[in-house]
Scaffold this active site. Structure first.
Site, PDB file in Angstrom:
ATOM      1  N   CYS A 261       7.497  96.797 -73.902  1.00  0.00           N
ATOM      2  CA  CYS A 261       7.032  96.184 -72.647  1.00  0.00           C
ATOM      3  C   CYS A 261       6.258  94.895 -72.891  1.00  0.00           C
ATOM      4  O   CYS A 261       6.027  94.123 -71.963  1.00  0.00           O
ATOM      5  CB  CYS A 261       6.180  97.173 -71.859  1.00  0.00           C
TER       6      CYS A 261
ATOM      7  N   HIS B  76       2.048  92.892 -66.768  1.00  0.00           N
ATOM      8  CA  HIS B  76       3.216  93.762 -66.920  1.00  0.00           C
ATOM      9  C   HIS B  76       3.144  94.830 -65.835  1.00  0.00           C
ATOM     10  O   HIS B  76       2.107  95.469 -65.642  1.00  0.00           O
ATOM     11  CB  HIS B  76       3.190  94.384 -68.322  1.00  0.00           C
TER      12      HIS B  76
ATOM     13  N   ASN C 281       8.865  99.960 -63.470  1.00  0.00           N
ATOM     14  CA  ASN C 281       8.597  99.314 -64.753  1.00  0.00           C
ATOM     15  C   ASN C 281       9.925  98.966 -65.430  1.00  0.00           C
ATOM     16  O   ASN C 281      10.624  99.858 -65.910  1.00  0.00           O
ATOM     17  CB  ASN C 281       7.761 100.271 -65.619  1.00  0.00           C
TER      18      ASN C 281
HETATM   19  O1  UT7 Z   1       4.842 100.076 -70.135  1.00  0.00           O
HETATM   20  C1  UT7 Z   1       4.025 101.170 -70.377  1.00  0.00           C
HETATM   21  C2  UT7 Z   1       4.759 102.399 -69.892  1.00  0.00           C
HETATM   22  N1  UT7 Z   1       3.976 103.536 -69.616  1.00  0.00           N
HETATM   23  C3  UT7 Z   1       2.965 103.594 -68.698  1.00  0.00           C
HETATM   24  O2  UT7 Z   1       2.574 102.627 -68.094  1.00  0.00           O
HETATM   25  C4  UT7 Z   1       2.375 104.952 -68.418  1.00  0.00           C
HETATM   26  C5  UT7 Z   1       0.942 104.894 -67.937  1.00  0.00           C
HETATM   27  N2  UT7 Z   1       0.600 106.160 -67.329  1.00  0.00           N
HETATM   28  C6  UT7 Z   1       0.818 106.424 -66.012  1.00  0.00           C
HETATM   29  O3  UT7 Z   1       1.292 105.550 -65.285  1.00  0.00           O
HETATM   30  C7  UT7 Z   1       0.406 107.750 -65.469  1.00  0.00           C
HETATM   31  O4  UT7 Z   1      -0.243 108.497 -66.474  1.00  0.00           O
HETATM   32  C8  UT7 Z   1       1.595 108.599 -64.888  1.00  0.00           C
HETATM   33  C9  UT7 Z   1       2.105 107.946 -63.617  1.00  0.00           C
HETATM   34  C10 UT7 Z   1       2.726 108.697 -65.904  1.00  0.00           C
HETATM   35  C11 UT7 Z   1       1.102 109.988 -64.526  1.00  0.00           C
HETATM   36  O5  UT7 Z   1       0.024 109.887 -63.613  1.00  0.00           O
HETATM   37  P1  UT7 Z   1      -1.316 110.732 -63.854  1.00  0.00           P
HETATM   38  O6  UT7 Z   1      -2.216 110.414 -62.753  1.00  0.00           O
HETATM   39  O7  UT7 Z   1      -1.790 110.410 -65.260  1.00  0.00           O
HETATM   40  O8  UT7 Z   1      -0.799 112.209 -63.726  1.00  0.00           O
HETATM   41  P2  UT7 Z   1      -0.942 113.413 -64.763  1.00  0.00           P
HETATM   42  O9  UT7 Z   1       0.022 113.246 -65.882  1.00  0.00           O
HETATM   43  O10 UT7 Z   1      -2.398 113.592 -65.080  1.00  0.00           O
HETATM   44  O11 UT7 Z   1      -0.488 114.629 -63.873  1.00  0.00           O
HETATM   45  C12 UT7 Z   1      -1.256 115.070 -62.744  1.00  0.00           C
HETATM   46  C13 UT7 Z   1      -0.531 116.218 -62.088  1.00  0.00           C
HETATM   47  C14 UT7 Z   1      -0.083 117.304 -63.072  1.00  0.00           C
HETATM   48  O12 UT7 Z   1      -0.171 118.550 -62.378  1.00  0.00           O
HETATM   49  P3  UT7 Z   1      -1.428 119.528 -62.628  1.00  0.00           P
HETATM   50  O13 UT7 Z   1      -1.401 119.830 -64.106  1.00  0.00           O
HETATM   51  O14 UT7 Z   1      -2.637 118.739 -62.206  1.00  0.00           O
HETATM   52  O15 UT7 Z   1      -1.103 120.688 -61.746  1.00  0.00           O
HETATM   53  C15 UT7 Z   1       1.367 116.986 -63.326  1.00  0.00           C
HETATM   54  O16 UT7 Z   1       2.126 118.128 -63.673  1.00  0.00           O
HETATM   55  O17 UT7 Z   1       0.688 115.737 -61.476  1.00  0.00           O
HETATM   56  C16 UT7 Z   1       1.818 116.473 -61.970  1.00  0.00           C
HETATM   57  N3  UT7 Z   1       2.942 115.559 -62.052  1.00  0.00           N
HETATM   58  C17 UT7 Z   1       3.766 115.321 -61.019  1.00  0.00           C
HETATM   59  N4  UT7 Z   1       3.816 115.815 -59.784  1.00  0.00           N
HETATM   60  C18 UT7 Z   1       4.790 115.351 -58.968  1.00  0.00           C
HETATM   61  C19 UT7 Z   1       3.301 114.782 -63.112  1.00  0.00           C
HETATM   62  N5  UT7 Z   1       4.379 114.045 -62.782  1.00  0.00           N
HETATM   63  C20 UT7 Z   1       4.678 114.354 -61.490  1.00  0.00           C
HETATM   64  C21 UT7 Z   1       5.667 113.933 -60.599  1.00  0.00           C
HETATM   65  N6  UT7 Z   1       5.688 114.438 -59.349  1.00  0.00           N
HETATM   66  N7  UT7 Z   1       6.589 112.987 -60.945  1.00  0.00           N
END
Ligand code: UT7
Length: 339
Positions: free
Chosen positions: A119, A262, A292
């Site tokens: 990225c 980005h 992204n």
């Molecule tokens: O170019 C660089 C590329 N990568 C990035 O930029 C990634 C940077 N990270 C992020 O953008 C975020 O961490 C994500 C969008 C990937 C995830 O968001 P988050 O706020 O960090 O969510 P999380 O992983 O902490 O998950 C929170 C909850 C979890 O449930 P519980 O354990 O709280 O019950 C996940 O299982 O949300 C759940 N979850 C979802 N629910 C619905 C995770 N993905 C999803 C989903 N839909 N797609």
């Protein structure tokens, strides 16, 4: 890595272009594949839809279209281009797709090569091209950022598949002796020791070559991402590198016309902007439409903002790329525009 002392040459940014696949995948459609929904994706990422390359399209064609638009805006003849750099982690040809683009453009005098920095790829390629321009070895360079991450996304992993899309963007850069310099300064950084939070690793598959001897079969695993770690890395390192760059150039955040990050997650963009008290109206974002697109996000966004008149000649832009490697960096640019 920082910029060398200024010499006779400056870099002008004179053309942009972009291209997207025709196939649109909405958040609701993704919900048909994995357990997710539009409101979760929008609130956690700012993304509403993404584009995914379909059967009758290719990344090389997309890149060529974006490049042609940039040439047109710059009013360059293809034969006048000296250098084509394609920033991509997903080339159509593992040996490099830039030469194919060079041929498509009929840029017969240009040397062309691929550059991989995930990225951060576009920023790294922009800095690389600027070095050739600043040292006088080339006059006209075309930098393309393009990725087809849809090939490597695990479409059954709801934690990552919601983020990514495909796209291409291009930027035409020209060396000007004793002229206005649009490439003010940059910083590039890498930290491989933290690289395991975002990978597309080689498949660990070995087969028999001849009795008793093995070879590794080519192929890659899908994207493996620790979203929270990448998130923490971005909201920590991007402000630090931007701060370093602004301070060493005696530029206050309030002097910036645009923040062009980005496009990874709207929450990351908001967090960085808050850190510098940059108002929303100065933060360029098209995440909602494309997600992204990896190396393509910055030139895709710049092209939209130049073409719709938001970015004007003389505008000061702070840009930052970050991602796998880990790799990150920032640059201060002044948009000059076509002569
Ligand atoms: O170019 C660089 C590329 N990568 C990035 O930029 C990634 C940077 N990270 C992020 O953008 C975020 O961490 C994500 C969008 C990937 C995830 O968001 P988050 O706020 O960090 O969510 P999380 O992983 O902490 O998950 C929170 C909850 C979890 O449930 P519980 O354990 O709280 O019950 C996940 O299982 O949300 C759940 N979850 C979802 N629910 C619905 C995770 N993905 C999803 C989903 N839909 N797609």
């Amino acid at each position: 890595m920082t910029r060398a002392p200024k010499n006779n040459f400056g870099v002008n940014f004179v053309g942009t272009g972009s291209a997207k696949p025709t196939q649109v995948i909405s958040n609701d459609e993704l919900g048909l594949r994995v357990e997710t929904n539009d409101s979760w994706i929008k609130s956690r990422t700012g993304i509403s839809q993404r584009r995914v390359l379909g059967k009758n399209e290719s990344l090389t064609e997309l890149s060529t279209t974006a490049a042609r638009q940039a040439l047109q805006m710059a009013d360059w003849e293809p034969e006048s281009i000296d250098l084509v750099i394609l920033a991509t982690s997903t080339p159509d040809d593992l040996f490099g797709s830039a030469p194919k683009i060079q041929a498509n453009l009929s840029a017969t005098s240009a040397v062309s090569f691929d550059l991989t920095a995930a990225c951060s790829g576009f920023l790294f390629a922009l800095v690389t091209a600027s070095q050739y321009l600043l040292n006088g070895s080339v006059k006209r360079a075309l930098v393309i950022g393009a990725d087809q991450l849809s090939r490597w996304v695990d479409w059954d992993d709801r934690g990552s598949c919601i983020l990514f899309g495909d796209g291409a963007g291009a930027l035409a850069m020209e060396a000007k002796p004793n002229g206005l310099d649009g490439f003010i300064d940059f910083r590039l950084k890498s930290d491989g020791s933290r690289g395991d939070c975002l990978n597309v690793p080689n498949l660990d598959v070995f087969q028999t070559l001849v009795p008793g001897k093995m070879y590794q079969k080519g192929g890659f695993s899908p994207i493996q991402m620790n979203g929270q770690e990448v998130y923490k890395f971005a909201v920590r390192e991007v402000p630090l590198v931007l701060d370093e760059l602004l301070i060493s150039n005696s530029i206050k955040p309030s002097q910036l016309d645009w923040l062009l990050l980005h496009q990874a997650n709207q929450r990351i963009l908001d967090s960085v902007a808050d850190r510098f008290k940059i108002p929303n109206k100065k933060v360029l974002s098209n995440l909602a439409n494309y997600g992204n697109t990896s190396a393509a996000t910055i030139p895709l966004m710049l092209d939209e903002a130049v073409r719709d008149g938001r970015v004007k000649s003389g505008d000061l832009i702070a840009t930052s790329g970050f991602g796998a490697g880990l790799s990150w960096g920032a640059a201060l640019l002044r948009w000059i525009g076509p002569n």
